[in-house]
Design an enzyme around this catalytic site. Structure first.
Site, PDB file in Angstrom:
ATOM      1  N   GLY A  10      25.230  44.521  39.842  1.00  0.00           N
ATOM      2  CA  GLY A  10      24.775  44.962  41.105  1.00  0.00           C
ATOM      3  C   GLY A  10      26.003  45.342  42.304  1.00  0.00           C
ATOM      4  O   GLY A  10      27.050  44.748  41.939  1.00  0.00           O
ATOM      5  N   ARG A  12      28.097  44.482  45.215  1.00  0.00           N
ATOM      6  CA  ARG A  12      28.502  43.331  45.966  1.00  0.00           C
ATOM      7  C   ARG A  12      28.377  42.187  45.015  1.00  0.00           C
ATOM      8  O   ARG A  12      27.992  40.859  45.719  1.00  0.00           O
ATOM      9  CB  ARG A  12      28.054  43.124  47.261  1.00  0.00           C
ATOM     10  CG  ARG A  12      28.441  44.380  48.181  1.00  0.00           C
ATOM     11  CD  ARG A  12      29.866  44.034  48.532  1.00  0.00           C
ATOM     12  NE  ARG A  12      30.190  44.897  49.626  1.00  0.00           N
ATOM     13  CZ  ARG A  12      31.641  45.241  49.763  1.00  0.00           C
ATOM     14  NH1 ARG A  12      32.373  45.131  48.968  1.00  0.00           N
ATOM     15  NH2 ARG A  12      31.871  46.054  50.840  1.00  0.00           N
ATOM     16  N   SER A  16      34.370  43.262  40.761  1.00  0.00           N
ATOM     17  CA  SER A  16      35.663  43.642  40.856  1.00  0.00           C
ATOM     18  C   SER A  16      36.468  42.482  40.896  1.00  0.00           C
ATOM     19  O   SER A  16      37.960  42.372  40.161  1.00  0.00           O
ATOM     20  CB  SER A  16      36.001  44.600  42.476  1.00  0.00           C
ATOM     21  OG  SER A  16      35.224  45.729  42.023  1.00  0.00           O
ATOM     22  N   ALA A  34      42.442  53.583  39.802  1.00  0.00           N
ATOM     23  CA  ALA A  34      41.205  53.666  41.009  1.00  0.00           C
ATOM     24  C   ALA A  34      40.615  54.938  40.896  1.00  0.00           C
ATOM     25  O   ALA A  34      41.159  56.089  40.882  1.00  0.00           O
ATOM     26  CB  ALA A  34      42.044  53.319  42.316  1.00  0.00           C
ATOM     27  N   THR A  35      39.254  54.871  40.868  1.00  0.00           N
ATOM     28  CA  THR A  35      38.544  56.233  40.752  1.00  0.00           C
ATOM     29  C   THR A  35      37.807  56.615  41.926  1.00  0.00           C
ATOM     30  O   THR A  35      37.418  57.575  42.168  1.00  0.00           O
ATOM     31  CB  THR A  35      37.485  56.122  39.726  1.00  0.00           C
ATOM     32  OG1 THR A  35      36.640  55.117  39.985  1.00  0.00           O
ATOM     33  CG2 THR A  35      37.832  55.735  38.277  1.00  0.00           C
ATOM     34  N   ALA A  36      37.868  55.787  43.077  1.00  0.00           N
ATOM     35  CA  ALA A  36      37.375  56.074  44.190  1.00  0.00           C
ATOM     36  C   ALA A  36      38.189  56.998  45.152  1.00  0.00           C
ATOM     37  O   ALA A  36      39.345  57.327  45.174  1.00  0.00           O
ATOM     38  CB  ALA A  36      37.266  54.830  45.160  1.00  0.00           C
ATOM     39  N   HIS A  50      39.778  46.315  48.871  1.00  0.00           N
ATOM     40  CA  HIS A  50      40.323  46.062  47.560  1.00  0.00           C
ATOM     41  C   HIS A  50      41.835  46.114  47.268  1.00  0.00           C
ATOM     42  O   HIS A  50      42.528  45.335  46.843  1.00  0.00           O
ATOM     43  CB  HIS A  50      39.883  47.166  46.553  1.00  0.00           C
ATOM     44  CG  HIS A  50      38.468  47.005  46.240  1.00  0.00           C
ATOM     45  ND1 HIS A  50      38.148  46.925  44.782  1.00  0.00           N
ATOM     46  CD2 HIS A  50      37.143  47.079  46.808  1.00  0.00           C
ATOM     47  CE1 HIS A  50      36.633  46.884  44.728  1.00  0.00           C
ATOM     48  NE2 HIS A  50      36.112  46.920  45.766  1.00  0.00           N
ATOM     49  N   ASP A  83      38.418  50.727  37.987  1.00  0.00           N
ATOM     50  CA  ASP A  83      37.409  50.464  38.866  1.00  0.00           C
ATOM     51  C   ASP A  83      37.191  51.396  39.770  1.00  0.00           C
ATOM     52  O   ASP A  83      38.071  52.121  40.485  1.00  0.00           O
ATOM     53  CB  ASP A  83      37.846  49.177  39.968  1.00  0.00           C
ATOM     54  CG  ASP A  83      37.055  48.426  40.504  1.00  0.00           C
ATOM     55  OD1 ASP A  83      35.672  48.854  40.497  1.00  0.00           O
ATOM     56  OD2 ASP A  83      37.335  47.553  41.357  1.00  0.00           O
TER      57      ASP A  83
END
Length: 168
Positions: A10, A12, A16, A34-36, A50, A83
């Site tokens: 879930g 938090r 990571s 990194a995909t963000a 991160h 991530d």
């Protein structure tokens, strides 16, 4: 050393941090895929958090859409951490890309990787059924993508309250 690990849980839940530790144990330098994308202040803050945790042993590759390209560019150069899969899926869906084709391409490529790959993904289908169609489609797509990657993974870890629970 070929190895694929999926770490899910879930929001938090510690996914990571667990993934970062496992990836670094497999060698250095480690590659952070990194995909963000930083579309708002909240996401900018999460990305900064991160980045602050990672030291010089990490090489970061921004791949909001092209995870396959990032994996190809880094294979044979050390362990990789992607991530995260659910942000990648978000980017694909919101950009009207064929997430199913991209997910199947990723799944098929995993056995051909020579360097280890650790994936982080969210379990999004364990709570309330979303009220809108896009959120339900995302929940269903994330569940499907997680199943595809888990099927190919050598290990699957479920993160709960910062603790890793081995599932596979």
């Amino acid at each position: 050393m070929h190895k694929t690990i999926l770490i899910t849980g879930g929001a938090r839940s510690g996914k990571s941090r667990i993934a970062e530790g496992m990836t670094l144990q497999m060698g250095q330098p480690a590659h952070y895929i990194a995909t963000a994308e930083a579309w708002d202040d909240e996401m900018r803050a999460r990305i900064a958090e991160h980045q602050a945790r990672r030291g010089p042993e990490w090489i970061t590759h921004a791949a909001p859409l092209d995870v396959m390209g990032a994996l190809a560019a880094t294979d044979g150069k050390g362990p990789r951490l992607v991530d995260c899969l659910t942000l990648w899926l978000t980017n694909l869906m919101l950009g009207n890309h064929d997430w199913r084709a991209a997910g199947q391409e990723l799944r098929a490529a995993l056995p051909r990787q020579s360097s280890p790959v650790v994936f982080v993904s969210n379990e999004v289908g364990m709570g309330i059924v979303p009220e809108n169609a896009l959120a339900r489609a995302f929940r269903d797509a994330a569940g499907t993508l997680n199943q595809w990657i888990a099927a190919e993974a050598d290990e699957v870890i479920f993160a709960v309250s910062g603790l890793p629970m081995k599932v596979k």
